[in-house]
Design a protein around this motif. Structure first.
Motif, PDB file in Angstrom:
ATOM      1  N   LEU A 127       0.831  -1.204   0.000  1.00 27.31           N
ATOM      2  CA  LEU A 127       0.000   0.000   0.000  1.00 27.31           C
ATOM      3  C   LEU A 127       0.867   1.256   0.000  1.00 27.31           C
ATOM      4  O   LEU A 127       1.850   1.348   0.737  1.00 27.31           O
ATOM      5  N   GLU A 128       0.507   2.223  -0.840  1.00 24.97           N
ATOM      6  CA  GLU A 128       1.182   3.513  -0.919  1.00 24.97           C
ATOM      7  C   GLU A 128       0.142   4.617  -0.865  1.00 24.97           C
ATOM      8  O   GLU A 128      -1.051   4.352  -1.079  1.00 24.97           O
ATOM      9  N   PRO A 129       0.553   5.863  -0.625  1.00 30.60           N
ATOM     10  CA  PRO A 129      -0.432   6.960  -0.570  1.00 30.60           C
ATOM     11  C   PRO A 129      -1.255   7.111  -1.856  1.00 30.60           C
ATOM     12  O   PRO A 129      -2.404   7.542  -1.805  1.00 30.60           O
ATOM     13  N   ASP A 130      -0.694   6.736  -2.999  1.00 31.47           N
ATOM     14  CA  ASP A 130      -1.405   6.873  -4.265  1.00 31.47           C
ATOM     15  C   ASP A 130      -1.961   5.540  -4.767  1.00 31.47           C
ATOM     16  O   ASP A 130      -2.154   5.346  -5.965  1.00 31.47           O
ATOM     17  N   SER A 131      -2.241   4.630  -3.843  1.00 31.28           N
ATOM     18  CA  SER A 131      -2.833   3.343  -4.187  1.00 31.28           C
ATOM     19  C   SER A 131      -4.330   3.493  -4.429  1.00 31.28           C
ATOM     20  O   SER A 131      -4.997   4.295  -3.772  1.00 31.28           O
ATOM     21  N   ARG A 132      -4.827   2.703  -5.363  1.00 26.40           N
ATOM     22  CA  ARG A 132      -6.264   2.612  -5.619  1.00 26.40           C
ATOM     23  C   ARG A 132      -6.591   1.179  -6.010  1.00 26.40           C
ATOM     24  O   ARG A 132      -5.725   0.425  -6.458  1.00 26.40           O
ATOM     25  N   LEU A 133      -7.854   0.804  -5.852  1.00 28.94           N
ATOM     26  CA  LEU A 133      -8.343  -0.434  -6.436  1.00 28.94           C
ATOM     27  C   LEU A 133      -8.762  -0.073  -7.858  1.00 28.94           C
ATOM     28  O   LEU A 133      -9.600   0.817  -8.053  1.00 28.94           O
ATOM     29  N   SER A 134      -8.168  -0.738  -8.829  1.00 26.40           N
ATOM     30  CA  SER A 134      -8.423  -0.344 -10.218  1.00 26.40           C
ATOM     31  C   SER A 134      -9.872  -0.563 -10.634  1.00 26.40           C
ATOM     32  O   SER A 134     -10.350   0.070 -11.566  1.00 26.40           O
ATOM     33  N   CYS A 135     -10.591  -1.424  -9.916  1.00 30.40           N
ATOM     34  CA  CYS A 135     -12.009  -1.638 -10.236  1.00 30.40           C
ATOM     35  C   CYS A 135     -12.885  -0.487  -9.751  1.00 30.40           C
ATOM     36  O   CYS A 135     -14.047  -0.386 -10.145  1.00 30.40           O
ATOM     37  N   GLN A 136     -12.337   0.381  -8.929  1.00 27.95           N
ATOM     38  CA  GLN A 136     -13.096   1.501  -8.376  1.00 27.95           C
ATOM     39  C   GLN A 136     -12.592   2.855  -8.866  1.00 27.95           C
ATOM     40  O   GLN A 136     -13.309   3.849  -8.790  1.00 27.95           O
ATOM     41  N   ALA A 137     -11.362   2.915  -9.356  1.00 25.12           N
ATOM     42  CA  ALA A 137     -10.743   4.171  -9.785  1.00 25.12           C
ATOM     43  C   ALA A 137     -11.227   4.522 -11.187  1.00 25.12           C
ATOM     44  O   ALA A 137     -10.890   3.854 -12.164  1.00 25.12           O
ATOM     45  N   VAL A 138     -12.013   5.571 -11.283  1.00 30.19           N
ATOM     46  CA  VAL A 138     -12.638   5.974 -12.545  1.00 30.19           C
ATOM     47  C   VAL A 138     -11.773   7.026 -13.231  1.00 30.19           C
ATOM     48  O   VAL A 138     -11.380   8.028 -12.631  1.00 30.19           O
ATOM     49  N   VAL A 139     -11.507   6.790 -14.506  1.00 33.35           N
ATOM     50  CA  VAL A 139     -10.699   7.700 -15.311  1.00 33.35           C
ATOM     51  C   VAL A 139     -11.483   8.985 -15.557  1.00 33.35           C
ATOM     52  O   VAL A 139     -12.669   8.948 -15.912  1.00 33.35           O
ATOM     53  N   ALA A 140     -10.804  10.116 -15.374  1.00 32.04           N
ATOM     54  CA  ALA A 140     -11.420  11.419 -15.655  1.00 32.04           C
ATOM     55  C   ALA A 140     -10.844  11.936 -16.975  1.00 32.04           C
ATOM     56  O   ALA A 140     -10.747  11.178 -17.937  1.00 32.04           O
ATOM     57  N   ASP A 141     -10.450  13.202 -17.035  1.00 33.50           N
ATOM     58  CA  ASP A 141      -9.949  13.800 -18.270  1.00 33.50           C
ATOM     59  C   ASP A 141      -8.438  13.732 -18.420  1.00 33.50           C
ATOM     60  O   ASP A 141      -7.921  13.960 -19.504  1.00 33.50           O
ATOM     61  N   SER A 142      -7.730  13.434 -17.352  1.00 38.18           N
ATOM     62  CA  SER A 142      -6.267  13.475 -17.386  1.00 38.18           C
ATOM     63  C   SER A 142      -5.673  12.110 -17.684  1.00 38.18           C
ATOM     64  O   SER A 142      -6.252  11.074 -17.351  1.00 38.18           O
ATOM     65  N   ASP A 143      -4.491  12.134 -18.293  1.00 38.75           N
ATOM     66  CA  ASP A 143      -3.732  10.907 -18.503  1.00 38.75           C
ATOM     67  C   ASP A 143      -3.249  10.378 -17.163  1.00 38.75           C
ATOM     68  O   ASP A 143      -3.043  11.143 -16.217  1.00 38.75           O
TER      69      ASP A 143
END
Length: 112
Positions: A79-95
């Motif tokens: 686990l890191e501060p910028d960790s996410r579950l990829s099934c929950q992390a929704v892509v917005a407008d940025s790369d």
């Protein structure tokens, strides 16, 4: 259309990958649609941590994680501060630049 850069991972994308993502789709769905076989043992229901990723760039462009995701992330390997579950992390407008951790806590790989 935003791009997701996946850093090299020996199993899932040894050469790394740059894929197109649709705004509003999850990192996991974008990866799977583009042939990156990221684990998702709970079928993307936020009930495990096998799809854990670290968002190296673009983390703040996404909506923050909710309490359920945060509780699951507490169990993730590496686990890191910028960790996410990829099934929950929704892509917005940025790369995004995403790293798939070397290990998961999954005992058995289902290979979907």
């Amino acid at each position: 259309m935003p791009q997701i850069v996946f850093l090299p991972h020996p199993e899932h994308c040894p050469e790394g990958a740059v894929i197109e993502a649709e705004r509003g789709e999850t990192i996991c769905d974008a990866a799977l649609r583009n042939g990156i076989d990221i684990e998702h043992a709970c079928e993307k229901s936020c009930a495990c941590t096998t799809c854990h990723v670290v968002v190296r760039e673009g983390f703040n462009s996404m909506e923050p994680s909710d309490e359920l995701e945060d509780d699951m992330l507490d169990k993730a390997w590496g686990l890191e501060p910028d960790s996410r579950l990829s099934c929950q992390a929704v892509v917005a407008d940025s790369d995004l630049v995403v790293e798939i951790p070397k290990y998961t806590i999954n005992q058995v790989s289902e290979r979907h």
